[in-house]
Design an enzyme around this catalytic site. Structure first.
Site, PDB file in Angstrom:
ATOM      1  N   SER A 108      -5.696 -20.163  26.398  1.00  0.00           N
ATOM      2  CA  SER A 108      -5.459 -21.568  26.028  1.00  0.00           C
ATOM      3  C   SER A 108      -4.728 -22.245  27.192  1.00  0.00           C
ATOM      4  O   SER A 108      -4.061 -21.551  27.984  1.00  0.00           O
ATOM      5  CB  SER A 108      -4.572 -21.625  24.779  1.00  0.00           C
ATOM      6  OG  SER A 108      -4.122 -22.947  24.543  1.00  0.00           O
ATOM      7  N   TYR A 121       3.048 -18.612  19.956  1.00  0.00           N
ATOM      8  CA  TYR A 121       1.646 -18.878  20.316  1.00  0.00           C
ATOM      9  C   TYR A 121       1.512 -19.050  21.831  1.00  0.00           C
ATOM     10  O   TYR A 121       0.684 -18.387  22.467  1.00  0.00           O
ATOM     11  CB  TYR A 121       1.137 -20.118  19.582  1.00  0.00           C
ATOM     12  CG  TYR A 121      -0.303 -20.428  19.924  1.00  0.00           C
ATOM     13  CD1 TYR A 121      -1.324 -19.617  19.437  1.00  0.00           C
ATOM     14  CD2 TYR A 121      -0.636 -21.493  20.755  1.00  0.00           C
ATOM     15  CE1 TYR A 121      -2.647 -19.877  19.769  1.00  0.00           C
ATOM     16  CE2 TYR A 121      -1.957 -21.757  21.083  1.00  0.00           C
ATOM     17  CZ  TYR A 121      -2.952 -20.942  20.583  1.00  0.00           C
ATOM     18  OH  TYR A 121      -4.272 -21.192  20.919  1.00  0.00           O
TER      19      TYR A 121
HETATM   20  N1  LIG Z   1      -8.421 -25.156  18.412  1.00  0.00           N
HETATM   21  C1  LIG Z   1      -7.692 -25.313  19.503  1.00  0.00           C
HETATM   22  O1  LIG Z   1      -7.156 -26.400  19.770  1.00  0.00           O
HETATM   23  C2  LIG Z   1      -7.520 -24.154  20.464  1.00  0.00           C
HETATM   24  C3  LIG Z   1      -7.056 -24.450  21.754  1.00  0.00           C
HETATM   25  C4  LIG Z   1      -6.905 -23.419  22.659  1.00  0.00           C
HETATM   26  C5  LIG Z   1      -7.218 -22.119  22.293  1.00  0.00           C
HETATM   27  N2  LIG Z   1      -7.669 -21.861  21.036  1.00  0.00           N
HETATM   28  C6  LIG Z   1      -7.990 -20.465  20.706  1.00  0.00           C
HETATM   29  O2  LIG Z   1      -9.350 -20.369  20.346  1.00  0.00           O
HETATM   30  C7  LIG Z   1      -9.553 -19.229  19.519  1.00  0.00           C
HETATM   31  C8  LIG Z   1     -10.380 -19.632  18.326  1.00  0.00           C
HETATM   32  O3  LIG Z   1      -9.610 -20.521  17.515  1.00  0.00           O
HETATM   33  P1  LIG Z   1     -10.233 -21.770  16.760  1.00  0.00           P
HETATM   34  O4  LIG Z   1      -9.751 -22.990  17.391  1.00  0.00           O
HETATM   35  O5  LIG Z   1     -11.710 -21.594  16.571  1.00  0.00           O
HETATM   36  O6  LIG Z   1      -9.437 -21.622  15.375  1.00  0.00           O
HETATM   37  P2  LIG Z   1      -9.979 -21.282  13.930  1.00  0.00           P
HETATM   38  O7  LIG Z   1     -10.966 -22.302  13.505  1.00  0.00           O
HETATM   39  O8  LIG Z   1      -8.747 -21.085  13.097  1.00  0.00           O
HETATM   40  O9  LIG Z   1     -10.743 -19.896  14.113  1.00  0.00           O
HETATM   41  C9  LIG Z   1     -10.073 -18.671  14.270  1.00  0.00           C
HETATM   42  C10 LIG Z   1     -11.109 -17.562  14.211  1.00  0.00           C
HETATM   43  O10 LIG Z   1     -10.409 -16.310  14.279  1.00  0.00           O
HETATM   44  C11 LIG Z   1     -10.696 -15.553  13.096  1.00  0.00           C
HETATM   45  N3  LIG Z   1      -9.457 -14.882  12.704  1.00  0.00           N
HETATM   46  C12 LIG Z   1      -8.249 -15.452  12.464  1.00  0.00           C
HETATM   47  N4  LIG Z   1      -7.364 -14.529  12.081  1.00  0.00           N
HETATM   48  C13 LIG Z   1      -8.040 -13.335  12.081  1.00  0.00           C
HETATM   49  C14 LIG Z   1      -7.681 -11.996  11.755  1.00  0.00           C
HETATM   50  N5  LIG Z   1      -6.435 -11.698  11.352  1.00  0.00           N
HETATM   51  N6  LIG Z   1      -8.613 -11.018  11.864  1.00  0.00           N
HETATM   52  C15 LIG Z   1      -9.863 -11.321  12.274  1.00  0.00           C
HETATM   53  N7  LIG Z   1     -10.268 -12.560  12.587  1.00  0.00           N
HETATM   54  C16 LIG Z   1      -9.373 -13.552  12.481  1.00  0.00           C
HETATM   55  C17 LIG Z   1     -11.105 -16.586  12.038  1.00  0.00           C
HETATM   56  O11 LIG Z   1     -11.944 -16.047  11.030  1.00  0.00           O
HETATM   57  P3  LIG Z   1     -11.342 -15.580   9.584  1.00  0.00           P
HETATM   58  O12 LIG Z   1     -10.365 -16.619   9.155  1.00  0.00           O
HETATM   59  O13 LIG Z   1     -12.544 -15.437   8.706  1.00  0.00           O
HETATM   60  O14 LIG Z   1     -10.688 -14.257   9.829  1.00  0.00           O
HETATM   61  C18 LIG Z   1     -11.891 -17.575  12.907  1.00  0.00           C
HETATM   62  O15 LIG Z   1     -13.184 -17.102  13.156  1.00  0.00           O
HETATM   63  C19 LIG Z   1      -8.151 -18.714  19.159  1.00  0.00           C
HETATM   64  O16 LIG Z   1      -7.830 -17.612  19.974  1.00  0.00           O
HETATM   65  C20 LIG Z   1      -7.248 -19.898  19.511  1.00  0.00           C
HETATM   66  O17 LIG Z   1      -5.949 -19.495  19.842  1.00  0.00           O
HETATM   67  C21 LIG Z   1      -7.835 -22.847  20.117  1.00  0.00           C
END
Ligand SMILES: NC(=O)c1ccc[n+]([C@@H]2O[C@H](COP(=O)([O-])OP(=O)(O)OC[C@H]3O[C@@H](n4cnc5c(N)ncnc54)[C@H](OP(=O)(O)O)[C@@H]3O)[C@@H](O)[C@H]2O)c1
Length: 226
Positions: A108, A121
């Site tokens: 990130s 985080y």
């Molecule tokens: N959104 C942003 O602004 C942003 C910015 C920078 C980086 N990121 C990074 O991008 C990545 C994806 O996040 P996102 O934005 O797509 O958020 P999200 O919509 O909350 O998705 C998170 C994903 O991780 C899975 N997950 C969460 N906890 C888990 C667990 N304990 N075991 C297995 N799977 C798990 C979730 O599926 P389930 O809930 O079904 O388990 C979902 O597929 C993350 O690493 C996040 O830190 C996000």
């Protein structure tokens, strides 16, 4: 790979129909101890050969560090750091023995800055970024590439799950579409780039933090994270 079985099943069916493939999924909670080993063993049991490891699962929690639930904090560290590291090690060894493979770690832009109100985080993403850069260098020449993707705020369930509804900055933050981030990350992965920062503003932010005094950065972020 995620926890919600129904969503995984639907996505798998959608991919099979759209691309005429035979996708598989494994529902597993990666914030649990030994989950990386359990995933690796399930992949071996199914006799699957993995070309590319994408460490995407991650989470964060908005709020004062000292008030965070300790169990939740430990699970976050396990998910964002421990499982990701073990998966890089387990699959990375197979990739290196075979002489090819690609690893994409979702870090990130938070990894470039300390994050008051999202301290764990940001620290976990700094770890992912540092680990990925080190592995990219360590594995160079082995046929294995390691890429860190650094998105800024992106449309997903992330902020709802992080409990960031009280965060005033959300009112003026423009969220990037997840599809755009995924496409750019994929391109960087195929090219074997060590790091990709998504979006011009995020690139500028990451660059700027290298030039302003370190002692200014955390207080500046603190004022934005209210
Ligand atoms: N959104 C942003 O602004 C942003 C910015 C920078 C980086 N990121 C990074 O991008 C990545 C994806 O996040 P996102 O934005 O797509 O958020 P999200 O919509 O909350 O998705 C998170 C994903 O991780 C899975 N997950 C969460 N906890 C888990 C667990 N304990 N075991 C297995 N799977 C798990 C979730 O599926 P389930 O809930 O079904 O388990 C979902 O597929 C993350 O690493 C996040 O830190 C996000």
């Amino acid at each position: 790979m995620a926890r919600r079985q129904t969503q995984l099943e639907q996505l798998s069916e959608q991919l099979n129909n759209e691309f005429n493939i035979s996708s598989q999924y494994i529902a597993l909670d990666l914030s649990r101890k030994n989950s990386a080993r359990a995933l690796y063993e399930e992949v071996k049991f199914r006799n699957l050969e993995i070309d590319c490891l994408v460490n995407n699962a991650g989470r964060g929690h908005y709020g004062a560090f000292i008030n965070q639930d300790r169990e939740v904090s430990e699970e976050t560290i396990h998910l964002n750091i421990t499982t990701l590291t073990s998966l890089c090690q387990l699959f990375g060894k197979d990739f290196a023995d075979r002489g090819n493979g690609r690893i994409l770690n979702i870090a990130s832009v938070a990894g470039f800055i300390p994050g008051p109100s999202m301290a764990i985080y940001n620290a976990s993403k700094a770890y992912v970024l540092s680990l990925s850069r080190a592995l990219h260098a360590e594995l160079s020449g082995s046929g294995v590439t390691v890429t860190a993707s650094c998105p800024g705020p992106t449309k997903s369930e992330f902020f709802d799950r992080a409990g960031a509804d009280e965060l005033k900055a959300m009112e003026y933050i423009k969220l990037m579409p997840a599809e755009q981030v995924a496409k750019e990350a994929y391109k960087a992965l195929i090219k074997g780039h060590p790091v990709v920062i998504h979006g011009i503003l995020n690139k500028m932010m990451a660059e700027t933090t290298r030039w302003i005094p370190r002692s200014w950065v955390a207080p500046m972020v603190k004022s934005l994270m209210r």
